[in-house]
Design an enzyme around this catalytic site. Sequence first.
Site, PDB file in Angstrom:
ATOM      1  CG  LEU A  18      13.088  -1.470  14.208  1.00 45.47           C
ATOM      2  CD1 LEU A  18      13.354  -0.410  13.135  1.00 45.47           C
ATOM      3  CD2 LEU A  18      14.229  -1.480  15.226  1.00 45.47           C
ATOM      4  CB  THR A  69       4.454 -10.514  12.240  1.00 40.01           C
ATOM      5  OG1 THR A  69       4.983 -10.207  10.949  1.00 40.01           O
ATOM      6  CG2 THR A  69       5.560 -11.120  13.099  1.00 40.01           C
ATOM      7  CE  LYS A  73       1.667  -9.818   9.151  1.00 40.10           C
ATOM      8  NZ  LYS A  73       2.058  -8.750   8.232  1.00 40.10           N
ATOM      9  CG  ASP A 109       0.427  -5.455   7.846  1.00 39.01           C
ATOM     10  OD1 ASP A 109       1.188  -4.809   8.583  1.00 39.01           O
ATOM     11  OD2 ASP A 109       0.337  -6.697   7.870  1.00 39.01           O
ATOM     12  N   GLY A 136       1.437 -12.337   1.223  1.00 38.26           N
ATOM     13  CA  GLY A 136       0.549 -11.751   2.219  1.00 38.26           C
ATOM     14  C   GLY A 136       0.592 -10.237   2.213  1.00 38.26           C
ATOM     15  CE1 TYR A 227       9.342  -3.818   7.738  1.00 43.53           C
ATOM     16  CE2 TYR A 227      10.556  -2.591   9.401  1.00 43.53           C
ATOM     17  CZ  TYR A 227       9.681  -3.601   9.044  1.00 43.53           C
ATOM     18  OH  TYR A 227       9.151  -4.399  10.025  1.00 43.53           O
ATOM     19  N   GLY A 248      10.033   1.760   2.602  1.00 44.23           N
ATOM     20  CA  GLY A 248       9.129   0.874   3.336  1.00 44.23           C
ATOM     21  C   GLY A 248       8.935   1.230   4.800  1.00 44.23           C
TER      22      GLY A 248
HETATM   23  P1  NAD Z   1       5.673 -13.663   0.893  1.00 48.59           P
HETATM   24  O1  NAD Z   1       6.817 -14.587   0.919  1.00 48.59           O
HETATM   25  O2  NAD Z   1       4.343 -14.087   1.440  1.00 48.59           O
HETATM   26  O3  NAD Z   1       5.411 -13.195  -0.610  1.00 48.59           O
HETATM   27  C1  NAD Z   1       6.407 -12.730  -1.488  1.00 48.59           C
HETATM   28  C2  NAD Z   1       5.945 -13.009  -2.925  1.00 48.59           C
HETATM   29  O4  NAD Z   1       6.887 -12.426  -3.826  1.00 48.59           O
HETATM   30  C3  NAD Z   1       5.885 -14.495  -3.271  1.00 48.59           C
HETATM   31  O5  NAD Z   1       4.613 -14.776  -3.806  1.00 48.59           O
HETATM   32  C4  NAD Z   1       7.016 -14.681  -4.302  1.00 48.59           C
HETATM   33  O6  NAD Z   1       6.696 -15.642  -5.283  1.00 48.59           O
HETATM   34  C5  NAD Z   1       7.104 -13.310  -4.904  1.00 48.59           C
HETATM   35  N1  NAD Z   1       8.408 -12.949  -5.504  1.00 48.59           N
HETATM   36  C6  NAD Z   1       9.655 -13.117  -4.977  1.00 48.59           C
HETATM   37  N2  NAD Z   1      10.590 -12.558  -5.785  1.00 48.59           N
HETATM   38  C7  NAD Z   1       9.939 -12.023  -6.843  1.00 48.59           C
HETATM   39  C8  NAD Z   1      10.333 -11.282  -8.006  1.00 48.59           C
HETATM   40  N3  NAD Z   1      11.620 -10.988  -8.245  1.00 48.59           N
HETATM   41  N4  NAD Z   1       9.363 -10.899  -8.880  1.00 48.59           N
HETATM   42  C9  NAD Z   1       8.065 -11.199  -8.657  1.00 48.59           C
HETATM   43  N5  NAD Z   1       7.629 -11.873  -7.573  1.00 48.59           N
HETATM   44  C10 NAD Z   1       8.546 -12.280  -6.677  1.00 48.59           C
HETATM   45  O7  NAD Z   1       6.172 -12.356   1.647  1.00 48.59           O
HETATM   46  P2  NAD Z   1       5.249 -11.184   2.260  1.00 48.59           P
HETATM   47  O8  NAD Z   1       4.806 -11.558   3.619  1.00 48.59           O
HETATM   48  O9  NAD Z   1       4.227 -10.815   1.266  1.00 48.59           O
HETATM   49  O10 NAD Z   1       6.310 -10.020   2.431  1.00 48.59           O
HETATM   50  C11 NAD Z   1       7.053  -9.494   1.343  1.00 48.59           C
HETATM   51  C12 NAD Z   1       8.023  -8.457   1.863  1.00 48.59           C
HETATM   52  O11 NAD Z   1       7.303  -7.338   2.304  1.00 48.59           O
HETATM   53  C13 NAD Z   1       8.797  -8.920   3.091  1.00 48.59           C
HETATM   54  O12 NAD Z   1      10.036  -9.390   2.692  1.00 48.59           O
HETATM   55  C14 NAD Z   1       8.929  -7.689   3.969  1.00 48.59           C
HETATM   56  O13 NAD Z   1      10.207  -7.119   3.833  1.00 48.59           O
HETATM   57  C15 NAD Z   1       7.960  -6.722   3.382  1.00 48.59           C
HETATM   58  N6  NAD Z   1       6.950  -6.264   4.352  1.00 48.59           N
HETATM   59  C16 NAD Z   1       7.049  -4.974   4.773  1.00 48.59           C
HETATM   60  C17 NAD Z   1       6.111  -4.475   5.649  1.00 48.59           C
HETATM   61  C18 NAD Z   1       6.217  -3.055   6.129  1.00 48.59           C
HETATM   62  O14 NAD Z   1       5.585  -2.708   7.115  1.00 48.59           O
HETATM   63  N7  NAD Z   1       6.971  -2.188   5.457  1.00 48.59           N
HETATM   64  C19 NAD Z   1       5.059  -5.289   6.103  1.00 48.59           C
HETATM   65  C20 NAD Z   1       4.994  -6.608   5.643  1.00 48.59           C
HETATM   66  C21 NAD Z   1       5.952  -7.086   4.768  1.00 48.59           C
END
Ligand code: NAD
Length: 280
Positions: A18, A69, A73, A109, A136, A227, A248
Site C-alpha cells: 500500500l 524491503t 534491507k 521502520d 529484521g 498488518y 500494525g
Molecule cells: P523475519 O522472518 O526476519 O523474522 C521473524 C522472526 O520471528 C524469526 O526470527 C522467527 O524465528 C521468529 N518467530 C516466528 N514465529 C515465532 C513464534 N511463534 N514465537 C517466537 N518467534 C517466532 O521477519 P521480519 O522481517 O522481522 O518481519 C516480521 C513480521 O513483521 C512480518 O511478517 C510483517 O508482517 C511484519 N512487519 C510489519 C511492518 C509494519 O510496518 N507494520 C514492517 C515490517 C515487518
Amino acid sequence: VPRQLRVGLIGAGIGRSLTPAMHMREGEHCGLSYRYDLIDLDARGLSVSDLPALIDEAEALGFAGLNITHPCKQAAVALVDELSPDAQTLGSINTITFHGKSRIGHNTDWWGFAESFRRGLAGVALGHVVQLGAGGAGVAVAHATAEMGARSIEIFDLDPKRAQALVEQLQPAHDACRFSIGHALVAALDAADGLVHATPTGMDAHPGLPLDGRLLTERLWVAEIVYFPIETELVKRAKQAGCRVLDGGGMAVFQAVKAFELFTGMRPDANRMMQHFNSL
Ligand code: NAD
C-alpha cells in the site's frame, strides 16, 4: 509546472504493498508530480544479487530515492555511501536517498513503530516489555521501544540464536535499557507491562496466535506489527481480554510518512496519510 519526483520500492512479492498509493496521494496533495514505481524481484525473476544494478539504474534515472524491503534491507547497507546513526545501529535500511553521486541509507521502520506507539498507546508503562520475534523488524521495534524509554526488554524467538544476536546488536547502543533473552514466557508476561509482537504469525499466510491466548490479561498492553490483516488473531484476542491494543497499521503508515519527508524535503500530513491508508 509541478515539481517532478520519482521514487520506487525494491523487494520481493510486493504487488499488494500500500506504500505507493500512500506516497502518490500525499504527493498530489503537496502539489508534486510524484511517481512511485514497484520494482518487484519476483515479478522480474530477479534476486538480491541484482540489487546493486537496480539501485544504480534508479540513480541513473534520476530517482530522488528508494524504499527497500524484504529481502534486501540488510544487503542494501553495503550499497550506500553513508548511514544515518539509527541505520548504523540497526544494520538494515528501508530507505535510500540520492544526493548527486552520494547515497544515504536510512531506517524509518523503527521511527514508524515509535510514532504509532506514541499516538496509539500514549502513557502506558514501559518498565518491562516482552517481545516475540527477533527478525529484521524485531530489531527495529526493540530499538524503538528502548528509544521510547523502556527499562528492560525480554526477547523471545523460536530461534534462540536470533534473540541472542538482537541482544548483542542493540545492548551497546542502549545504556538505559537492559536487553535479555527470554526463556520462560509465562513468568515473563507475569512481570511485564506489555507485549510487542514481531513474528509473522497472524499474517494471512501464517494464521493463528503466536502464544497461548490465555496469557493475555487486561493488565498488559499489546503492540502488534503484522498488518495483513489489520485485525490479526492477536489483536482480536487482546481486545477481548481488555488490553490496550495497537495494530500494525500505524507502523506501516509512519515509516512512509518519514520516507516521504526524506524524499521530498516536505512535511507530509500524517493524519491525512493515515486516513487514506485506512480507506485502502
Ligand atoms: P523475519 O522472518 O526476519 O523474522 C521473524 C522472526 O520471528 C524469526 O526470527 C522467527 O524465528 C521468529 N518467530 C516466528 N514465529 C515465532 C513464534 N511463534 N514465537 C517466537 N518467534 C517466532 O521477519 P521480519 O522481517 O522481522 O518481519 C516480521 C513480521 O513483521 C512480518 O511478517 C510483517 O508482517 C511484519 N512487519 C510489519 C511492518 C509494519 O510496518 N507494520 C514492517 C515490517 C515487518
